[in-house]
Design a protein around this motif. Structure first.
Motif, PDB file in Angstrom:
ATOM      1  N   UNK A 198      55.398   5.715  -7.488  1.00  0.00           N
ATOM      2  CA  UNK A 198      55.980   5.668  -6.466  1.00  0.00           C
ATOM      3  C   UNK A 198      57.669   4.960  -6.746  1.00  0.00           C
ATOM      4  N   UNK A 199      58.085   4.669  -5.583  1.00  0.00           N
ATOM      5  CA  UNK A 199      59.357   3.897  -5.962  1.00  0.00           C
ATOM      6  C   UNK A 199      59.574   2.941  -6.668  1.00  0.00           C
ATOM      7  N   UNK A 200      58.735   2.072  -6.815  1.00  0.00           N
ATOM      8  CA  UNK A 200      58.381   0.978  -7.464  1.00  0.00           C
ATOM      9  C   UNK A 200      58.322   1.151  -9.213  1.00  0.00           C
ATOM     10  N   UNK A 201      58.440   2.344  -9.529  1.00  0.00           N
ATOM     11  CA  UNK A 201      58.129   2.614 -11.119  1.00  0.00           C
ATOM     12  C   UNK A 201      59.592   2.122 -11.935  1.00  0.00           C
TER      13      UNK A 201
END
Lengths: 463, 227
Positions: free
Chosen positions: B184-187
């Motif tokens: 998700x965005x946190x990669x």
């Protein structure tokens, strides 16, 4: 009432140094002036006495000779004395007297001098005519009850002395003023290193342990600066050792804890194969291993920041997307409001901050009424995380970001509640050039607001 | 048949615990305690995925990774102690597909392994794409440049295909992380950057002035259909 000594001690050192300088300058000036004044005066007077004695002796010899020739005509003698020598003279014969000047009367002759002369001796004494000082010389004349007196004015000496006195006062004032100026300068010079040490101490107290004082001299002040530096580096070394110790311990615990966690989670997966009591034991182990591992992780993170080894990776971050992802990752449900604010920042650190704050809000807030508001104004990004109460006691507010601080001691056994989460969030915000503020109206919702500068370009090129 | 995973890790406790977790998920785990025995196992047993620790007693994990890449395109996950160090970039540059920071949660590792293996198994839809002098033939995963076959790892191929299927559309790093790695965005966006760099080295005529995969400043990457 405060005693003068106490008052003096409570003043600044600079004030005291100046006062001491001025006082000693003044004292010195007074002593010198008084000594000069009286030495000069007695010298001048002695000179005058010697000269007058000589003149008097001539006058007396002349008068005696003439007195014998003139057979006692005193009037002639006086006028002769006046024309020949220009001296002020007076002859007293019984109740009668004759003088060269109207201001001369028998009353200006001191009694002691009269008695001396009456005893057939020669002498002199100081007297006053009008308000002027005069020297009166007296000598007996060869006739019964007859005496000759000469008067010498001391007015010129007095005039000289008054001029000298004025000069001495002016010089004395100058000395006092010079000593004051000198005291201020010397005091400043002596005290500057002290001020430096004092402000350096302040900086050390604020946590800037690398603060050092530079001293150009090797005197007592230099020694003070050197001891200060020694103390600061000893202090720094001590903290460094402590920090390294925490880092080393955490690092050593990491690997076994990681293995322990894998193993315990595996056991939890198969918990249904165990008897009820074993099952409980397995759950206990897994819970504690997981929280221990989190503690070690957080300690590692804290010691990394403390050691100044934290690296910031600047990249574009969409604050709303990041916050939404954080909330989703925590398996929580919290609305995220506000526009999509994009700024250069460190994604991993921001994730840490928001994750800790959101987690904290759910753990310590009442109910699940957690919401996040994102905004940007005047170049500052705001990320506000609010819970549904019950608020934080006002005396706990200033300590929220302290390490291992727990506002609510009864909940200290909660999952993940080491009291490091907020401290880590705060350190990360600081690394990003921002801060976190906490507001909590009594009984109301608590809001943690992250304030970070909105950046368009990284502060400097990261490797 | 159980998929085989090669696990190279020198710390016995971590290796055993990780192996137990993976075995519990139904994988067959080949354990090696150093780089050379890892490479030997790779040649003998042909695992489907490799997990490499960076710190190994003989050859370091990066070197093992490069050795594997010389003959094999299997997915590689490497384990590193810290996320901030250059280790991550070096590891990805030497050919790994993904990384995990130690200590990792076992569930996280399992999730990564699963995602990577799923993507590697999935049969690409048969579409033929031409990008300048680069030709993608998803049938069999062949990529040709000027008619000459270029060997790509599966992740590189997936990245290229994701971009090439919609030429000239800009993909943000986050979107690529989601489509290619399943994050998700946190990669970690470095995954994208390093893989793009590796891909360019293989398919661009001049990797310093890319014409096939173009960087769109501040937005991401796109595949350019212009020659």
């Amino acid at each position: 009432m405060r005693s003068p000594l106490k008052f003096f001690r409570s003043r600044s050192l600079r004030f005291r140094i100046t006062l001491a300088f001025v006082a000693s300058g003044f004292l010195l000036a007074v002593i010198l002036s008084v000594a000069t004044f009286f030495t000069v005066r007695s010298f001048l007077e002695n000179q005058r006495v010697k000269a007058s004695t000589r003149q008097t002796l001539f006058g007396v010899l002349f008068a005696r000779e003439f007195f014998q020739q003139a057979r006692g005509n005193t009037e002639d003698i006086v006028s002769l004395l006046q024309t020949r020598s220009g001296l002020d003279a007076m002859i007293i014969q019984g109740d009668q007297y004759l003088a060269t000047s109207l201001s001369l009367t028998p009353s200006v002759v001191p009694k002691d001098l009269k008695r001396l002369v009456a005893n057939e001796r020669l002498g002199y004494q100081q007297t006053e005519i009008g308000s002027a000082r005069e020297l009166a010389f007296g000598a007996p004349l060869p006739a019964p009850d007859t005496a000759l007196y000469f008067f010498y004015s001391l007015a010129d000496i007095d005039k000289t002395m008054s001029v000298l006195l004025r000069a001495l006062i002016v010089a004395g004032l100058a000395v006092v003023m010079i000593s004051a100026v000198l005291a201020l300068r010397v005091g400043g010079r002596i005290l500057r290193p002290l001020h430096e040490v004092s402000s350096a101490t302040q900086r050390v107290a604020e946590g800037l342990l690398e603060t050092r004082v530079y001293a150009a001299t090797e005197d007592e002040v230099g020694v003070l600066a050197a001891s200060f530096n020694e103390m600061a580096s000893a202090f720094q070394g001590m903290l460094e050792r402590e920090r390294r110790f925490v880092a080393n311990v955490s690092h050593e615990l990491r690997t076994p804890l990681s293995a322990l966690q894998s193993a315990s989670e595996l056991l939890v997966t198969h918990r249904n194969d165990f008897s009820p009591s074993s099952r409980e034991a397995v759950d206990l182990i897994a819970d504690d291993v997981a929280s221990l591992r989190r503690l070690v992780e957080e300690l590692m993170e804290v010691s990394e920041v403390d050691a100044g080894k934290a690296i910031i990776r600047w990249e574009e971050v969409d604050l709303r997307a990041l916050t939404t992802a954080v909330v989703r990752k925590l398996h929580r449900n919290a609305p995220v409001a506000g526009p999509a604010v994009v700024t250069l920042s460190d994604k991993a650190r921001l994730e840490r901050i928001m994750s800790n704050l959101v987690h904290n809000a759910f753990e310590h807030g009442r109910g699940n009424d957690v919401h996040v508001t994102i905004g940007e104004e005047n170049g500052t990004c705001r990320l506000a995380v609010s819970d549904g109460g019950p608020g934080i006691p006002p005396d706990a507010l200033p300590h929220l970001f302290d390490r291992f601080y727990k506002a609510d001691r009864s909940r200290s056994r909660d999952r993940g509640g080491f009291g490091l989460g907020l401290a880590i969030a705060f350190e990360n915000a600081r690394l990003l050039g921002g801060t976190i503020e906490a507001t909590s109206p009594l009984g109301g919702p608590t809001t943690f607001t992250v304030l970070i500068p909105r950046k368009a370009a990284p502060p400097e090129e990261t490797p | 048949m159980a998929e085989r995973i090669l696990l190279v890790e020198d710390d016995r406790r971590v290796r055993r615990a990780t192996a137990l977790t993976l075995a519990d998920e139904g994988y067959e785990v080949l354990e090696a305690e150093d780089g050379s025995s890892g490479l030997r196992l790779l040649a003998e047993r042909r695992p489907e995925l490799a997990i490499l620790d960076v710190m190994l007693p003989d050859i370091d994990g990066f070197e093992v990774c490069r050795e594997i890449r010389k003959r094999n395109d299997l997915p590689i996950i490497f384990l590193t102690a810290k996320t901030d160090t250059v280790d991550v970039v070096v590891g990805l540059e030497s050919g790994a597909d993904d990384y995990l920071t130690k200590p990792f949660a076992p569930k996280e590792l399992v999730a990564r392994v699963r995602a990577l293996l799923r993507r590697f198994r999935s049969e690409p839809r048969p579409v033929r794409i031409q990008l300048g002098d680069v030709e993608i033939d998803p049938e069999g995963g062949a990529v040709r440049k000027n008619g000459r076959q270029v060997s790509l790892t599966k992740t590189e191929f997936n990245l290229l295909r994701c971009l090439a299927e919609r030429p000239n559309q800009v993909f943000s790093r986050e979107t690529l992380l989601e489509r290619v790695w399943g994050y998700d965005y946190l990669g970690d966006s470095r995954l994208v950057d390093v893989h793009v760099r590796r891909l360019r080295a293989k398919i661009e005529t001049d990797a310093a002035n890319p014409t096939v995969i173009v960087t769109v400043r501040g937005l991401g990457y796109k595949a350019s259909s212009e020659p």
